[in-house]
Design an enzyme around this catalytic site. Structure first.
Site, short mmCIF file in Angstrom:
data_model
loop_
_atom_site.label_atom_id
_atom_site.label_comp_id
_atom_site.label_asym_id
_atom_site.label_seq_id
_atom_site.Cartn_x
_atom_site.Cartn_y
_atom_site.Cartn_z
N ARG A 41 0.89 -1.23 -0.04
CA ARG A 41 -0.06 0.03 0.03
C ARG A 41 0.86 1.27 -0.13
NH1 ARG A 41 -5.74 0.34 3.44
NH2 ARG A 41 -6.78 0.86 1.47
N CYS A 275 -18.42 1.21 7.00
CA CYS A 275 -18.57 1.99 8.24
C CYS A 275 -20.03 1.81 8.64
CB CYS A 275 -18.55 3.29 8.02
SG CYS A 275 -16.53 3.65 7.94
N1 LIG Z 1 -13.58 4.63 5.08
C1 LIG Z 1 -14.24 5.66 5.66
O1 LIG Z 1 -15.18 6.30 4.85
C2 LIG Z 1 -14.43 5.97 6.93
C3 LIG Z 1 -14.89 7.22 7.14
C4 LIG Z 1 -14.57 7.54 8.55
C5 LIG Z 1 -14.06 7.00 9.56
N2 LIG Z 1 -13.75 5.68 9.46
C6 LIG Z 1 -12.76 5.04 10.24
O2 LIG Z 1 -11.40 5.31 10.22
C7 LIG Z 1 -10.82 3.97 10.31
C8 LIG Z 1 -9.97 3.46 9.30
O3 LIG Z 1 -10.63 3.06 7.97
P1 LIG Z 1 -10.08 3.03 6.67
O4 LIG Z 1 -11.40 2.85 5.92
O5 LIG Z 1 -9.11 4.12 6.41
O6 LIG Z 1 -9.35 1.66 6.77
P2 LIG Z 1 -8.49 0.92 6.01
O7 LIG Z 1 -8.51 -0.72 5.99
O8 LIG Z 1 -8.58 1.48 4.50
O9 LIG Z 1 -7.04 1.40 6.40
C9 LIG Z 1 -6.31 1.11 7.77
C10 LIG Z 1 -4.86 0.93 7.26
O10 LIG Z 1 -4.52 0.76 8.77
C11 LIG Z 1 -3.19 -0.26 8.41
N3 LIG Z 1 -2.68 -0.61 9.71
C12 LIG Z 1 -3.39 -1.54 10.64
N4 LIG Z 1 -2.60 -1.93 11.78
C13 LIG Z 1 -1.48 -1.10 11.66
C14 LIG Z 1 -0.35 -1.05 12.55
N5 LIG Z 1 -0.22 -1.46 13.89
N6 LIG Z 1 0.65 -0.19 12.05
C15 LIG Z 1 0.44 0.46 10.92
N7 LIG Z 1 -0.46 0.58 10.14
C16 LIG Z 1 -1.62 -0.41 10.52
C17 LIG Z 1 -3.90 -1.19 7.56
O11 LIG Z 1 -2.58 -2.06 7.03
C18 LIG Z 1 -4.48 -0.24 6.65
O12 LIG Z 1 -3.77 0.02 5.65
C19 LIG Z 1 -11.73 2.84 10.77
O13 LIG Z 1 -11.75 2.90 12.21
C20 LIG Z 1 -12.96 3.52 10.26
O14 LIG Z 1 -14.11 3.23 10.82
C21 LIG Z 1 -13.65 5.45 7.81
#
Ligand SMILES: NC(=O)c1ccc[n+]([C@@H]2O[C@H](COP(=O)([O-])OP(=O)(O)OC[C@H]3O[C@@H](n4cnc5c(N)ncnc54)[C@H](O)[C@@H]3O)[C@@H](O)[C@H]2O)c1
Length: 458
Positions: A41, A275
């Protein structure tokens, strides 16, 4: 270049990538480093072909990358060098053990907290960007302060309200930025630091502050209310189909009440995305945990109606097509959970594809941005599925088209040409109510919208 502050974001996903790109774009005085355990990524973020499609994202990433925006796998170094750490790791629904299928899986979150504790060499502000159960900041604090290394951490809650498909617009012009903090002198100082960052481009009246628990809970409640509105209109679409009422006419009449407003009243095949379901189930789990079963049941109903709406759509296709789909070719227009994104997480198209395959139909799937993800989602399904970028080609020889995603391109298609290439009788199931149904009927289609009378030639 000497930067005023070093900001780190842990998690380079749909939230971490775009939010940090916006901060970098608006605040040249800050150095922003985005780290992830997923090396592929990170390599994509550093390439010409960034891993997320969002209108406007490519431009702002490329304008800042290598200047004050950096993507890296060096988590340890990032933690050491940073003053402020945003944590934006995934918090999916737990699939095992207590709370499986309901509670948030906090393992990635906790691992991050432990890494920060291990590598930090100076005081830091930690910002919860991920969506978390209320009271998570307390657990974070306990982990961070469990070794007496003299380092002080302030924890803030700053939930992200961006919507995929409009992320850049939402980040540039947010309805509100919410910052929750402890009400101690150092908690309030940390809060002001974060306010200062957003204030570079967000008007102060849109930056609101609260106690940390209200902030954590507000994000869950906000998603629950949005999803509830979709389930409310979808539940009424079922009644419209029984009574010859038209859901668009009902929605218009209801939405003109200024107390209600007209947004989020478009009935559809159901909500998806990573979400809504996850956050409601998390809310339900929290309520049950606190013994609030009536409250939990109420919110669980929102998810139940969504499941019902997806299944109802499949049964509509089955009933309309003479109660058998075996060997029939169905073309899905769209696979993403909404328009303008390639994201397919929890997309209704996944469930519907699986059900149609169970009925032994053959699928041709088309989508402008989500075909790669669709292939991953349906990998291993025992049935014939073709993935075709061009909608005209995808529709050739099919018995039916089912609109799964409200992509603008599907409105502008030459349906006379499509009709000529399809098997007859030709059906169209508009799972998003975006097409001109009367016109399609005149072209020769049997048309089945959501929550409106069908237009059929038999
Ligand atoms: N996608 C949305 O539209 C949205 C909107 C608002 C809030 N959120 C919230 O934001 C958070 C993230 O969502 P997302 O959609 O970006 O998820 P995502 O899965 O796209 O991204 C999360 C990233 O975190 C990385 N990761 C996990 N553990 C890790 C660690 N220990 N060290 C470093 N990197 C690590 C993963 O490899 C991944 O690339 C969630 O809690 C989600 O509920 C998402």
């Amino acid at each position: 270049m000497i930067f005023e502050k070093n900001i780190l974001c842990i998690g380079a996903g749909y939230v971490g990538g775009p939010t940090m790109a916006m901060i970098a774009h608006k605040c040249r005085q800050y150095k922003i480093m985005v780290v992830d355990i997923n090396a592929d990524r990170i390599a994509q973020w550093n390439s010409d072909d960034i891993p997320i499609y969002e209108p406007g994202l490519d431009e702002i990433v490329k304008a800042s990358r290598g200047i004050n925006l950096f993507f890296s796998t060096k988590i340890e170094q990032g933690i050491k060098e940073s003053d402020i750490i945003f944590v934006s790791v995934n918090t999916p629904t737990k699939t095992f053990g207590a709370g499986a299928g309901m509670a948030a899986d906090l393992q990635y979150w906790e691992k991050t907290a432990r890494q920060i504790r291990e590598y930090a060499e100076s005081d830091k502000i930690i910002v919860e960007k991920s969506t978390l159960p209320v009271k998570t900041a307390l657990a974070m604090e306990r982990i961070l302060t469990s070794t007496d290394n003299g380092i002080h951490f302030d924890i803030l809650s700053n939930p992200e309200f961006l919507a995929e498909g409009t992320a850049i617009k939402d980040l540039e012009n947010p309805d509100r930025v919410l910052i929750g903090s402890q009400e101690t002198p150092s908690g309030l100082r940390a809060r002001d630091e974060l306010v200062k960052i957003y204030a570079q481009w967000v008007p102060l009246e849109h930056i609101i502050t609260s106690n940390i628990w209200s902030s954590e809970l507000s994000k869950l409640v906000s998603n629950a209310f949005l999803a509830q509105r979709i389930s409310s209109i979808n539940s009424i679409s079922a009644l419209c189909e029984k009574t010859d009422a038209d859901i668009s006419e009902v929605a218009r009449a209801v939405g003109m009440d200024s107390r209600l407003g007209n947004r989020f009243l478009n009935s559809s095949v159901g909500f998806g995305g990573s979400c809504f379901k996850k956050d409601i189930l998390n809310l339900v789990y929290l309520c049950r945990n606190y013994g609030l079963d009536e409250v939990a049941d109420y919110w669980e109903g929102v998810v139940a109606i969504n499941d019902y709406q997806e299944e109802r759509f499949v049964l509509k296709i089955l009933n309309a097509m003479f109660n058998t789909l075996a060997g029939k070719k169905i073309c899905l227009f769209g696979f993403a959970f909404k328009a303008d994104t390639g994201d397919t997480r929890e997309s209704p198209a996944i469930f519907i594809s699986k059900r149609l395959i169970e009925e032994r139909s053959e699928l041709a799937i088309t989508d402008p941005k989500a075909l790669k993800n669709a292939m991953i989602d349906l990998n291993g399904l025992d049935g014939e599925i073709k993935y075709i970028e061009d909608p005209y080609e995808a529709a050739i020889g099919s018995d039916a088209i089912a609109v799964m995603t409200e992509w603008g391109v599907y409105k502008d298609i030459d349906y006379e040409k499509v009709f000529r290439s399809m098997a007859k009788p030709a059906f169209i199931f508009d799972g998003r109510n975006i097409l001109d149904h009367k016109k399609l009927f005149e072209v020769g289609f049997n048309v089945f919208p959501i929550g409106k009378p069908a237009l059929t030639h038999f």
